[in-house]
Motif scaffolding. Sequence first.
Motif, PDB file in Angstrom:
ATOM      1  N   VAL A 174      -6.211  37.170  78.927  1.00  0.00           N
ATOM      2  CA  VAL A 174      -5.728  35.891  78.580  1.00  0.00           C
ATOM      3  C   VAL A 174      -6.458  35.529  77.434  1.00  0.00           C
ATOM      4  N   MET A 175      -7.816  35.536  77.497  1.00  0.00           N
ATOM      5  CA  MET A 175      -8.518  35.076  76.432  1.00  0.00           C
ATOM      6  C   MET A 175      -8.691  35.772  74.954  1.00  0.00           C
ATOM      7  N   THR A 176      -8.041  37.185  75.061  1.00  0.00           N
ATOM      8  CA  THR A 176      -8.118  37.978  74.000  1.00  0.00           C
ATOM      9  C   THR A 176      -6.881  37.409  73.224  1.00  0.00           C
ATOM     10  N   GLN A 177      -5.784  37.030  74.074  1.00  0.00           N
ATOM     11  CA  GLN A 177      -4.578  36.473  73.320  1.00  0.00           C
ATOM     12  C   GLN A 177      -4.911  35.108  72.745  1.00  0.00           C
ATOM     13  N   LEU A 178      -5.850  34.233  73.324  1.00  0.00           N
ATOM     14  CA  LEU A 178      -5.818  32.970  72.878  1.00  0.00           C
ATOM     15  C   LEU A 178      -6.800  33.122  71.747  1.00  0.00           C
ATOM     16  N   VAL A 179      -7.609  34.030  71.628  1.00  0.00           N
ATOM     17  CA  VAL A 179      -8.659  34.095  70.409  1.00  0.00           C
ATOM     18  C   VAL A 179      -7.936  34.808  69.085  1.00  0.00           C
ATOM     19  N   GLY A 180      -6.833  35.453  69.438  1.00  0.00           N
ATOM     20  CA  GLY A 180      -6.047  36.201  68.340  1.00  0.00           C
ATOM     21  C   GLY A 180      -6.255  37.757  68.392  1.00  0.00           C
ATOM     22  N   TYR A 218     -20.878  45.825  70.173  1.00  0.00           N
ATOM     23  CA  TYR A 218     -19.448  46.146  70.407  1.00  0.00           C
ATOM     24  C   TYR A 218     -18.555  44.927  70.177  1.00  0.00           C
ATOM     25  N   VAL A 219     -18.908  43.877  71.066  1.00  0.00           N
ATOM     26  CA  VAL A 219     -18.479  42.556  70.981  1.00  0.00           C
ATOM     27  C   VAL A 219     -18.582  41.878  69.530  1.00  0.00           C
ATOM     28  N   THR A 220     -19.578  42.173  68.795  1.00  0.00           N
ATOM     29  CA  THR A 220     -20.065  41.450  67.503  1.00  0.00           C
ATOM     30  C   THR A 220     -19.121  42.122  66.493  1.00  0.00           C
ATOM     31  N   VAL A 221     -18.916  43.482  66.536  1.00  0.00           N
ATOM     32  CA  VAL A 221     -18.216  44.312  65.817  1.00  0.00           C
ATOM     33  C   VAL A 221     -16.599  43.870  65.836  1.00  0.00           C
ATOM     34  N   ALA A 222     -16.306  43.703  67.036  1.00  0.00           N
ATOM     35  CA  ALA A 222     -15.022  43.318  67.233  1.00  0.00           C
ATOM     36  C   ALA A 222     -14.778  41.986  66.717  1.00  0.00           C
ATOM     37  N   LEU A 223     -15.451  41.084  66.870  1.00  0.00           N
ATOM     38  CA  LEU A 223     -15.276  39.542  66.262  1.00  0.00           C
ATOM     39  C   LEU A 223     -15.499  39.560  64.989  1.00  0.00           C
ATOM     40  N   LYS A 224     -16.181  40.354  64.232  1.00  0.00           N
ATOM     41  CA  LYS A 224     -16.220  40.394  62.760  1.00  0.00           C
ATOM     42  C   LYS A 224     -14.927  40.911  62.074  1.00  0.00           C
ATOM     43  N   ALA A 225     -14.476  41.960  63.075  1.00  0.00           N
ATOM     44  CA  ALA A 225     -13.194  42.591  62.457  1.00  0.00           C
ATOM     45  C   ALA A 225     -12.122  41.592  62.613  1.00  0.00           C
ATOM     46  N   LEU A 226     -11.996  40.922  63.626  1.00  0.00           N
ATOM     47  CA  LEU A 226     -11.002  39.709  63.885  1.00  0.00           C
ATOM     48  C   LEU A 226     -11.049  38.707  62.898  1.00  0.00           C
ATOM     49  N   VAL A 227     -12.487  38.077  62.644  1.00  0.00           N
ATOM     50  CA  VAL A 227     -12.651  37.018  61.660  1.00  0.00           C
ATOM     51  C   VAL A 227     -11.918  37.483  60.298  1.00  0.00           C
ATOM     52  N   GLU A 228     -12.484  38.814  59.940  1.00  0.00           N
ATOM     53  CA  GLU A 228     -11.799  39.059  58.697  1.00  0.00           C
ATOM     54  C   GLU A 228     -10.408  39.533  58.504  1.00  0.00           C
ATOM     55  N   PHE A 272      -7.016  30.725  68.322  1.00  0.00           N
ATOM     56  CA  PHE A 272      -8.425  29.893  68.283  1.00  0.00           C
ATOM     57  C   PHE A 272      -9.283  30.566  67.041  1.00  0.00           C
ATOM     58  N   ALA A 273      -9.274  31.714  66.568  1.00  0.00           N
ATOM     59  CA  ALA A 273      -9.993  32.174  65.622  1.00  0.00           C
ATOM     60  C   ALA A 273      -9.523  31.577  63.979  1.00  0.00           C
ATOM     61  N   SER A 274      -8.345  31.549  64.166  1.00  0.00           N
ATOM     62  CA  SER A 274      -7.528  30.991  62.727  1.00  0.00           C
ATOM     63  C   SER A 274      -7.927  29.567  62.640  1.00  0.00           C
ATOM     64  N   TRP A 275      -7.859  28.793  63.760  1.00  0.00           N
ATOM     65  CA  TRP A 275      -8.134  27.160  63.693  1.00  0.00           C
ATOM     66  C   TRP A 275      -9.610  26.829  63.574  1.00  0.00           C
TER      67      TRP A 275
END
Length: 456
Positions: free
Chosen positions: A161-167, A196-206, A216-219
């Motif tokens: 669920v949270m992966t969906q909410l953060v984008g 791994y989590v850090t790399v995944a989140l950096k890619a998400l933000v970009e 959540f990430a976009s907001w």
Amino acid sequence: MTTPTPPPGCPAHRLYGPEAEADPTGLYEKLRAEHGAVAPVLVQGDLPAWLVLGHRENLDVARTPSRFSRDSRRWRDMQDGNVPADHPLTPVAAWQPVCNFADGMEHERLRGAVTESLERFDRRGIRRYVKRFADQLIDCFAERGRADLVTDFAEPLPMLVMTQLVGMPDSYGPRLVEAARDMIKGTETAVASNEYVTVALKALVERKRAVPGRDFASWLLEHSTSLTGDEIIEHLRLVLIAAFATTANLIANTLRMVLTDRRFRASLSGGHMTLPDALEQVLWDEPPLATVLGRWATGDTELGGRQIKAGDMLLLGLAAGNVDPEIRPDLSQPVHGNRSHLAFSGGPHECPGQDIGRAIADTGIDALLARLPDLQLGVLVAELSWESSLMSRQLIALPVSFTPGGSSVTASSAVPGTPKAEPLPQAVVPPAPAPAPAPRDSGRTARSWWARLLRR
């Protein structure tokens, strides 16, 4: 160095090691009997701290950041070099640019970005996501007639669920479950999992900088506080990991109580106790986090009859405070409708995502009990085992049996608006092989990546 000093004849007890891990609740009561509402204890490395056991005293600490700061840079042992980089508490105690390590105006700035972004979610939409993903997980084991509700349900559901909410694409879910579990347990590969989590989140933000969405990430990126890139990544990590750990524990604890307490289950089936009521009872009796680390005294002060020195570390004893005899003299009495428990802490640092956690647990458990109404514990109650740490106590497994069968309810379509799965960033030590992207025209195929994860 000034350290918490117990009364003569009452040595400080370790909050780690065999005694603490075998029976943390018993240790809390032993400390309460010896020391009262605030007890001197030792954490890993025999570093001194104060464990707050009283309900009122916990709220006092949580609500007065002017006396008890969240800024770990005040920790005297940290300043004196007694907490090296490889210390077990460093990952959770070392200062980071996130709201739960800040006070005052800085805390308001960071916390405002988090809470205002979380409040943009439609709660009914969240429950639809939870229902769909819960059914997908149940489909993976419904025909087997048996399951482990910890690894097959309680742990993967919140992260999916949270992966969906953060984008994030939902294909990130299985590997993030493995990485988050590894980080929380503090294993030898925890650093690699964190990477791994850090790399995944950096890619998400970009990706979200280029193509924002309703997530959540976009907001966070578009929030008026203009968070830095590091602040966004760290708050995404905070929300993702905290939601996984606490909600998974809440789901597992509630399911265990439903399966093992006849009166509890009879109340649910008889309509005398709603599932939200049951969740609140569990939040009183078995909060997802037993203790929260930490607070640091801003100056010499007094708490619960103890003299606290500037730089002392305090641990909020959430589980101990919830059973404080001053507020619950009879633990056998239900506490339905009473939300004055400490499960989500209190004060300015009270958990901002508690309503989302409740929605995930409530909706997920309801879907499970509706699909598999004859769930039975698959082992003797005495055979259940837990894994304890300084901050929490988790069920290792919750084996169940039930009548196999039941038609799949998720084969019609994928979740509307689910982003297309993209290649995963490579971790130093990836927790699991990357699943193949799921086609959008087959619900049954889309479920197969979860089936591969769970079919061990």
